[in-house]
Design an enzyme around this catalytic site. Structure first.
Site, PDB file in Angstrom:
ATOM      1  N   GLU A  34       0.839  -1.198   0.000  1.00  0.00           N
ATOM      2  CA  GLU A  34       0.000   0.000   0.000  1.00  0.00           C
ATOM      3  C   GLU A  34       0.872   1.245   0.000  1.00  0.00           C
ATOM      4  O   GLU A  34       1.790   1.371   0.809  1.00  0.00           O
ATOM      5  CB  GLU A  34      -0.915   0.007   1.224  1.00  0.00           C
ATOM      6  CG  GLU A  34      -1.726   1.277   1.426  1.00  0.00           C
ATOM      7  CD  GLU A  34      -2.573   1.648   0.213  1.00  0.00           C
ATOM      8  OE1 GLU A  34      -2.423   2.790  -0.278  1.00  0.00           O
ATOM      9  OE2 GLU A  34      -3.349   0.793  -0.251  1.00  0.00           O
ATOM     10  N   ARG A  35       0.578   2.171  -0.908  1.00  0.00           N
ATOM     11  CA  ARG A  35       1.397   3.381  -1.025  1.00  0.00           C
ATOM     12  C   ARG A  35       0.962   4.490  -0.076  1.00  0.00           C
ATOM     13  O   ARG A  35       1.724   5.419   0.189  1.00  0.00           O
ATOM     14  CB  ARG A  35       1.350   3.908  -2.452  1.00  0.00           C
ATOM     15  CG  ARG A  35       0.010   4.454  -2.888  1.00  0.00           C
ATOM     16  CD  ARG A  35       0.012   4.940  -4.312  1.00  0.00           C
ATOM     17  NE  ARG A  35      -1.289   5.466  -4.708  1.00  0.00           N
ATOM     18  CZ  ARG A  35      -1.572   5.903  -5.926  1.00  0.00           C
ATOM     19  NH1 ARG A  35      -0.647   5.859  -6.869  1.00  0.00           N
ATOM     20  NH2 ARG A  35      -2.766   6.369  -6.216  1.00  0.00           N
ATOM     21  N   LEU A  38      -4.012   2.202   4.661  1.00  0.00           N
ATOM     22  CA  LEU A  38      -4.771   0.962   4.624  1.00  0.00           C
ATOM     23  C   LEU A  38      -6.262   1.268   4.542  1.00  0.00           C
ATOM     24  O   LEU A  38      -6.777   2.153   5.225  1.00  0.00           O
ATOM     25  CB  LEU A  38      -4.483   0.135   5.878  1.00  0.00           C
ATOM     26  CG  LEU A  38      -3.098  -0.506   5.977  1.00  0.00           C
ATOM     27  CD1 LEU A  38      -2.904  -1.125   7.359  1.00  0.00           C
ATOM     28  CD2 LEU A  38      -2.899  -1.554   4.889  1.00  0.00           C
ATOM     29  N   ILE A  41      -9.021   4.256  -0.980  1.00  0.00           N
ATOM     30  CA  ILE A  41      -9.850   5.447  -1.175  1.00  0.00           C
ATOM     31  C   ILE A  41     -11.196   5.296  -0.482  1.00  0.00           C
ATOM     32  O   ILE A  41     -11.676   6.218   0.178  1.00  0.00           O
ATOM     33  CB  ILE A  41     -10.056   5.710  -2.685  1.00  0.00           C
ATOM     34  CG1 ILE A  41      -8.736   6.135  -3.329  1.00  0.00           C
ATOM     35  CG2 ILE A  41     -11.124   6.781  -2.904  1.00  0.00           C
ATOM     36  CD1 ILE A  41      -8.169   7.427  -2.798  1.00  0.00           C
ATOM     37  N   GLY A 180     -22.051  16.580 -13.132  1.00  0.00           N
ATOM     38  CA  GLY A 180     -22.241  15.137 -13.079  1.00  0.00           C
ATOM     39  C   GLY A 180     -23.231  14.752 -12.007  1.00  0.00           C
ATOM     40  O   GLY A 180     -23.178  15.268 -10.881  1.00  0.00           O
ATOM     41  N   SER A 181     -24.147  13.837 -12.348  1.00  0.00           N
ATOM     42  CA  SER A 181     -25.224  13.499 -11.405  1.00  0.00           C
ATOM     43  C   SER A 181     -25.284  12.009 -11.098  1.00  0.00           C
ATOM     44  O   SER A 181     -26.357  11.459 -10.862  1.00  0.00           O
ATOM     45  CB  SER A 181     -26.575  13.935 -11.977  1.00  0.00           C
ATOM     46  OG  SER A 181     -26.935  13.113 -13.084  1.00  0.00           O
ATOM     47  N   HIS A 445     -44.343  -5.883  11.448  1.00  0.00           N
ATOM     48  CA  HIS A 445     -45.099  -4.625  11.479  1.00  0.00           C
ATOM     49  C   HIS A 445     -44.878  -3.940  12.826  1.00  0.00           C
ATOM     50  O   HIS A 445     -44.879  -4.604  13.865  1.00  0.00           O
ATOM     51  CB  HIS A 445     -46.587  -4.913  11.297  1.00  0.00           C
ATOM     52  CG  HIS A 445     -47.456  -3.700  11.452  1.00  0.00           C
ATOM     53  ND1 HIS A 445     -47.605  -2.765  10.459  1.00  0.00           N
ATOM     54  CD2 HIS A 445     -48.209  -3.270  12.508  1.00  0.00           C
ATOM     55  CE1 HIS A 445     -48.415  -1.822  10.873  1.00  0.00           C
ATOM     56  NE2 HIS A 445     -48.799  -2.099  12.124  1.00  0.00           N
TER      57      HIS A 445
END
Length: 466
Positions: A34-35, A38, A41, A180-181, A445
């Protein structure tokens, strides 16, 4: 120095770290490279911290509408720095949790930038400039993706943001443009609108949330407009100019081809992602790619023996849970367990805007396009006692069945907590449940889940409460 493992994984996001744990469970000696942090993203700069932000905006929304619940709240205001701090704290806690899981499962964590250095080899350059070589019988690529930039809208972190900038704002936007959507765009639009910003969404296609069922998209558009947002489908942004006074002037292309200029305090660019496949050493090994994505088979194998790929670098849908499941498929294939291949139609999609959106399987239109004769059921939130008691009576549940066999082809929801409810339909699809099974199922319910039952009944003319 060279360390040898059964499996090495490049990337520790929800695909990579889950694959590492499953491999350890199966007795493999595992290393993960891992750069940065941990959890990748998703955990640090995506799924988790955005939900923390959205929770804050949701609470603020309820505070502003306290009188609807017979309560009084005076002087409610936003402490933006504290909201961001809470979000970052949530991510930090989970990042540390992944670190604990790696230790618990005896997974070696190698920190640095990894590159394929040949068959079964990863060269890792650490922050100190030193290089370590990790050698493994099998390698899984799980390097994820990053936000796509527009050529005329390079993110500067000041006025023009990607999702990463939007998660740690130094100041609250006053007039926000979201380009953007999709899920990311709509979630940030919801967050900033509930926190008090004026919000405009520009979408090139004919509707927002274009991958969702058309009725869901239309409902969200109307809900957003009711909240005060400006929604511009069939529009495009051609240019962004930073003006004196720190405003951004957007040149917006209208459906008729004309353009107009509008000013905003900030802009979020949410037009998709780019796979992190550059500088991995793919070309030297002859790894097959398609428009930047690594090509894999049903078992997540690339065309190079012993090399697998999972998650965002393999293409749509770009979802954390898809990456995790692919990680398990890849590991179990390596272990010789013959797992089932991924079925894209069983991968759910969730958008955590207000209202929430959740879906699985085919939309009504896609089912018809695929040649199915369909039966469609719908049930509104306004017909559900729990929804009314919660003060969340807007939304609906929609189910799509094969009229011939009763197969559940798809389910689509919009409204409060539907991102939690959708799992019921996902399990139903996994178990190949028919409409008869669902109609015979007892739902508790009072719950929101009763709407799921009613929607199925509705498809066959048997709805009880509407």
């Amino acid at each position: 120095m060279t360390d040898t493992y059964d499996l090495a994984i490049l990337g520790s996001g929800p695909g990579g770290y889950v694959a590492a744990i499953r491999a350890a469970q199966l007795g493999m000696k595992v290393a993960i490279v891992e750069r940065e942090l941990l959890g990748g993203i998703c955990l640090n700069w995506g799924c988790i911290p955005t939900k923390a932000l959205l929770r804050s905006s949701e609470i603020f929304h309820y505070m502003q509408h306290a009188k609807d619940y017979g309560l009084k709240v005076e002087g409610a205001s936003v402490d933006l720095a504290a909201v961001v701090s809470r979000s970052r704290g949530v991510s930090k806690q989970l990042n540390q949790g992944v670190g604990h899981l790696m230790k618990k499962n005896k997974v070696t964590v190698v920190t640095g930038v990894g590159t394929l250095a040949g068959k079964g080899k990863i060269s890792v350059k650490g922050a100190d400039g030193k290089t370590t070589e990790v050698q493994a019988k099998s390698i899984i690529l799980a390097t994820g993706a990053r936000a796509r930039d527009l050529p005329f809208a390079k993110a500067d972190g000041d006025r023009i943001w990607t999702y990463r900038h939007a998660m740690t704002p130094a100041e609250m936007p006053t007039k926000l443009l979201v380009i953007g959507s999709g899920a990311i765009g709509c979630e940030f639009a919801s967050f900033y609108r509930d926190m008090g910003a004026e919000v405009t969404i520009v979408e090139m296609l004919d509707r927002i949330l274009p991958v969702e069922d058309a009725e869901v998209s239309d409902f969200v558009k109307k809900a957003f407009e009711k909240q005060g947002m400006t929604i511009l489908p069939k529009h495009g942004v051609e240019k962004l100019d930073l003006k004196a006074g720190r405003l951004v002037t957007a040149t917006i292309k209208l459906p008729d081809g004309k353009t107009e200029a509008r000013e905003f305090s900030h802009v979020i660019v949410a037009v998709g992602i780019v796979p992190n496949t550059e500088n991995l050493g793919l070309e030297a090994l002859g790894v097959k790619t398609d428009r930047g994505h690594v090509v894999i088979d049903a078992a997540c194998k690339t065309n190079v023996e012993g090399l697998y790929a999972i998650g965002d670098i393999t293409g749509a849908p770009w979802l954390a849970h898809k990456a995790s499941h692919e990680g398990i498929i890849a590991v179990e294939t390596i272990a010789g367990l013959h797992p089932h291949a991924m079925d894209v139609l069983k991968i759910p999609g969730c958008t955590y805007s207000r209202p929430q959106v959740a879906s699985v399987g085919l939309t009504e239109a896609k089912a018809k396009d695929a040649g199915y004769e369909v039966k469609v059921g719908k049930f509104p939130f306004i017909g559900n006692g729990k929804a009314i008691a919660l003060g969340e009576a807007e939304g609906f549940v929609k189910t799509v069945f094969d009229a011939r066999t009763g197969e559940l082809l798809g389910a689509h929801m919009v409204g409060a907590e539907v991102t939690e409810l959708i799992e019921g339909y996902i399990v139903a699809k996994q178990l190949e449940t028919t409409e008869a099974d669902l109609m015979e199922t007892i739902f508790p319910h009072p719950t929101l889940s009763e709407m799921m039952h009613e929607s199925v009944l509705s498809a066959y003319g048997r709805a009880l409460h509407f």
